[in-house]
Scaffold this motif. Structure first.
Motif, short mmCIF file in Angstrom:
data_model
loop_
_atom_site.label_atom_id
_atom_site.label_comp_id
_atom_site.label_asym_id
_atom_site.label_seq_id
_atom_site.Cartn_x
_atom_site.Cartn_y
_atom_site.Cartn_z
N ASN A 1 0.80 -1.11 0.00
CA ASN A 1 0.10 0.15 -0.06
C ASN A 1 0.85 1.26 0.07
OD1 ASN A 1 -2.29 -1.84 0.18
ND2 ASN A 1 -1.84 -1.73 2.52
N HIS B 1 -12.39 1.57 2.03
CA HIS B 1 -12.92 2.44 2.65
C HIS B 1 -14.26 3.02 1.62
CE1 HIS B 1 -9.88 2.46 5.18
NE2 HIS B 1 -8.96 2.81 4.27
N ASP C 1 0.67 5.18 -5.43
CA ASP C 1 -0.54 5.60 -6.24
C ASP C 1 -0.76 4.71 -7.42
OD1 ASP C 1 -1.63 7.55 -4.40
OD2 ASP C 1 0.22 8.43 -4.81
N ASN D 1 -10.79 -0.29 -2.87
CA ASN D 1 -10.95 0.65 -2.03
C ASN D 1 -11.64 0.17 -0.90
OD1 ASN D 1 -10.80 2.54 -0.40
ND2 ASN D 1 -10.44 4.35 -2.11
N LYS E 1 -1.59 1.59 -3.31
CA LYS E 1 -2.55 1.88 -1.95
C LYS E 1 -4.00 1.40 -2.80
CE LYS E 1 -0.16 6.24 -1.46
NZ LYS E 1 -0.20 7.63 -1.39
N PRO E 2 -4.96 1.07 -1.59
CA PRO E 2 -6.25 0.92 -1.98
C PRO E 2 -6.94 2.13 -3.05
CG PRO E 2 -5.95 0.50 0.34
CD PRO E 2 -4.53 1.14 -0.07
N GLY E 3 -7.43 1.60 -3.95
CA GLY E 3 -7.71 2.63 -4.91
C GLY E 3 -6.78 2.86 -6.04
#
Length: 248
Positions: free
Chosen positions: A125, A247, A128, A245, A154-156
């Motif tokens: 993570n 979140h 980008d 992602n 990273k997530p996303g």
């Protein structure tokens, strides 16, 4: 689809060593040969890819199989301030890339690392973007590389592959394979004094997944919103996938 494409370790090591020796030997002529062999289309493909990536100021990236760092530099310039890692297994290729980084005065933004794309020396993570340009077909285990790329974004975050592909439309397909298999190695002999090394490139593509098959592998390693774009009649392709992602 079963995506376990790993080979016996001895075969993987042999392929790794062979591919490394190929790129070590062609490094000084790599850029000019890219222009000749792709009719300079690789520059348009990378421009299209950067548009689809839509990097923002401060974004970070790791560029696997970065070679002589053209894409690494493009991402650093697009980010402006974000740290960009260029990773390659060939010291000679990195040496050429280092000279370009210094010419652009981007030493503080770009870090070049000699390493293995199947075993990235970075934590989960972190980035980008994780990118690989014209390198995925050269690795012993492309699934492992994609898994590593997914791990370090990273997530996303976005996993991006720009690679040669297999056109499906005739008669263009036949003409393309004739050029790639018969003419390309002789151009390598003429301009780079390397015949066997450039004869190996068509062989690497023959075993590489087609555009839709690679998109399926992207999905099976867990990437989402996968998109595959054919470029110049399908002789190259851009694949993009997003890491979940949690979140959202």
């Amino acid at each position: 689809m079963n995506i376990n494409t790993s080979e016996p370790q001895t075969n993987a090591n042999d392929q790794y060593d062979h591919v490394q020796s190929v790129f070590e030997s062609i490094a000084p002529k790599y850029d000019i040969m890219n222009d000749i062999l792709s009719f300079r289309r690789h520059k348009a493909w990378r421009k299209f890819t950067m548009k689809k990536m839509a990097m923002k100021p401060g974004d970070t990236a790791i560029d696997l199989c970065c070679g002589t760092c053209d894409w690494t530099l493009s991402m650093a310039e697009a980010s402006g301030t974000g740290q960009v890692i260029g990773l390659d297994f060939s010291p000679n290729m990195l040496k050429v890339g280092e000279s370009k980084v210094k010419a652009k005065h981007l030493e503080n933004q770009i870090t070049l690392v000699q390493g293995n794309a199947m075993d990235l020396p970075f934590e989960d993570n972190r980035f980008d973007y994780a990118t690989i340009g014209f390198g995925l077909r050269n690795v012993p285990d492309l699934v492992k590389v994609l898994q590593e790329m997914k791990r370090v974004v990273k997530p996303g975050g976005m996993v991006v592959c720009l690679e040669l592909s297999k056109p499906t439309w005739q008669p263009f397909k036949g003409l393309y394979y004739f050029y790639f298999q018969q003419i390309l190695p002789n151009l390598g002999k003429l301009f780079a004094k390397r015949y066997e090394q450039y004869k190996w490139l068509p062989d690497s593509l023959a075993l590489f997944p087609g555009r839709e098959e690679l998109a399926s592998i992207f999905r099976e390693v867990g990437l989402q919103h996968v998109k595959a774009y054919p470029l110049t009649g399908g002789i190259a392709a851009l694949h993009i996938g997003i890491k979940e992602n949690r979140h959202v």
